[in-house]
Enzyme design. Sequence first.
Site, PDB file in Angstrom:
ATOM      1  N   ASN A 116      66.345  71.233 -61.486  1.00  0.00           N
ATOM      2  CA  ASN A 116      66.331  69.741 -61.360  1.00  0.00           C
ATOM      3  C   ASN A 116      65.450  69.323 -59.856  1.00  0.00           C
ATOM      4  O   ASN A 116      65.959  69.787 -59.032  1.00  0.00           O
ATOM      5  CB  ASN A 116      67.864  69.105 -61.113  1.00  0.00           C
ATOM      6  CG  ASN A 116      67.875  67.907 -60.633  1.00  0.00           C
ATOM      7  OD1 ASN A 116      67.201  66.983 -60.619  1.00  0.00           O
ATOM      8  ND2 ASN A 116      69.249  67.515 -60.124  1.00  0.00           N
ATOM      9  N   HIS A 140      74.445  62.752 -62.588  1.00  0.00           N
ATOM     10  CA  HIS A 140      74.325  63.670 -61.336  1.00  0.00           C
ATOM     11  C   HIS A 140      74.968  62.812 -60.301  1.00  0.00           C
ATOM     12  O   HIS A 140      75.212  61.652 -60.038  1.00  0.00           O
ATOM     13  CB  HIS A 140      72.763  63.821 -61.142  1.00  0.00           C
ATOM     14  CG  HIS A 140      72.651  64.904 -60.100  1.00  0.00           C
ATOM     15  ND1 HIS A 140      72.950  64.805 -58.812  1.00  0.00           N
ATOM     16  CD2 HIS A 140      72.424  66.293 -60.271  1.00  0.00           C
ATOM     17  CE1 HIS A 140      72.911  65.588 -57.970  1.00  0.00           C
ATOM     18  NE2 HIS A 140      72.478  66.798 -59.019  1.00  0.00           N
ATOM     19  N   GLY A 194      73.103  71.526 -52.430  1.00  0.00           N
ATOM     20  CA  GLY A 194      72.062  71.458 -51.332  1.00  0.00           C
ATOM     21  C   GLY A 194      72.947  71.979 -50.251  1.00  0.00           C
ATOM     22  O   GLY A 194      72.263  71.908 -49.043  1.00  0.00           O
TER      23      GLY A 194
HETATM   24  P1  PGA Z   1      71.079  72.777 -55.533  1.00  0.00           P
HETATM   25  O1  PGA Z   1      71.064  71.353 -56.236  1.00  0.00           O
HETATM   26  O2  PGA Z   1      70.958  73.796 -56.442  1.00  0.00           O
HETATM   27  O3  PGA Z   1      69.660  72.540 -54.455  1.00  0.00           O
HETATM   28  O4  PGA Z   1      72.284  72.836 -54.580  1.00  0.00           O
HETATM   29  C1  PGA Z   1      71.787  71.523 -57.572  1.00  0.00           C
HETATM   30  C2  PGA Z   1      71.804  70.072 -58.355  1.00  0.00           C
HETATM   31  O5  PGA Z   1      72.067  69.097 -57.543  1.00  0.00           O
HETATM   32  O6  PGA Z   1      71.658  69.781 -59.445  1.00  0.00           O
END
Ligand code: PGA
Length: 244
Positions: free
Chosen positions: A6, A92, A168
């Site tokens: 993503n 999401h 994140g």
């Molecule tokens: P991340 O995001 O791997 O950067 O933690 C995952 C997501 O929001 O699909």
Amino acid sequence: MLIVGNWKMYGLAGGVGEARALASALDTAPTAARIGLCPPALLIARLVAAVAGSKLSIGGQDCHALSEGAYTGDLSAEMLGDAGATLVILGHSERRAGHGETDQIVAGKVNGALRAGLMPIVCVGETLEQRQAGGAEAVVTAQVVGSLPDSVAEADFAIAYEPVWAIGSGLTPTPAEIEAMHAAIRETLASRFSGAGRKIPILYGGSVKPANAAELLHLNEVGGALVGGASLKAKDFEAIIRAA
Ligand code: PGA
């Protein structure tokens, strides 16, 4: 196993080269896993062209429930499909939080995706406050129930469990916490869709990186991953794919 990247709102024309590098790595050394990449919508057609003939599927990050209409700025599932997308991330947490998407709105979008022949990847996940209050499983299983219309019963779709606080942040739940949540989601799916509910892939998402991918991907009932930041660079995303 289904592993989907993503890109969120990251990626200009330079991203096409990353997708091409990933596609050629997968051509050279094929994997049994299904692999998807969901760039910003403006890059979908370019990525589709760049990886044509490879086993990399390209998808969107959102769609409108309807096929067309006076909805300025929105994109329909048919438009994503017309650009060559075959899957779409829906619900999401960044859309639930930032765009007021309720379970009911997400369910409408899932209907739209299925109508257009796209595979929906439906995201669910609790906030830190909800987990600390002991309500994570109730929150997540209610999202699973509310975000899935009856039309998914026979369809190819996936659930992605993404704790909001793990996205994140570099934080992840413990393996036991992930297995407990995936088991709860599995029971919810099985009680609604019986045998078919046992086969729906349940992805884990939230700070999946090359360093933790092998452990996360081999937990019980983890059928793949939804990867944000670490999917932007072909090398990192490939390392996650190789850990499957
Ligand atoms: P991340 O995001 O791997 O950067 O933690 C995952 C997501 O929001 O699909």
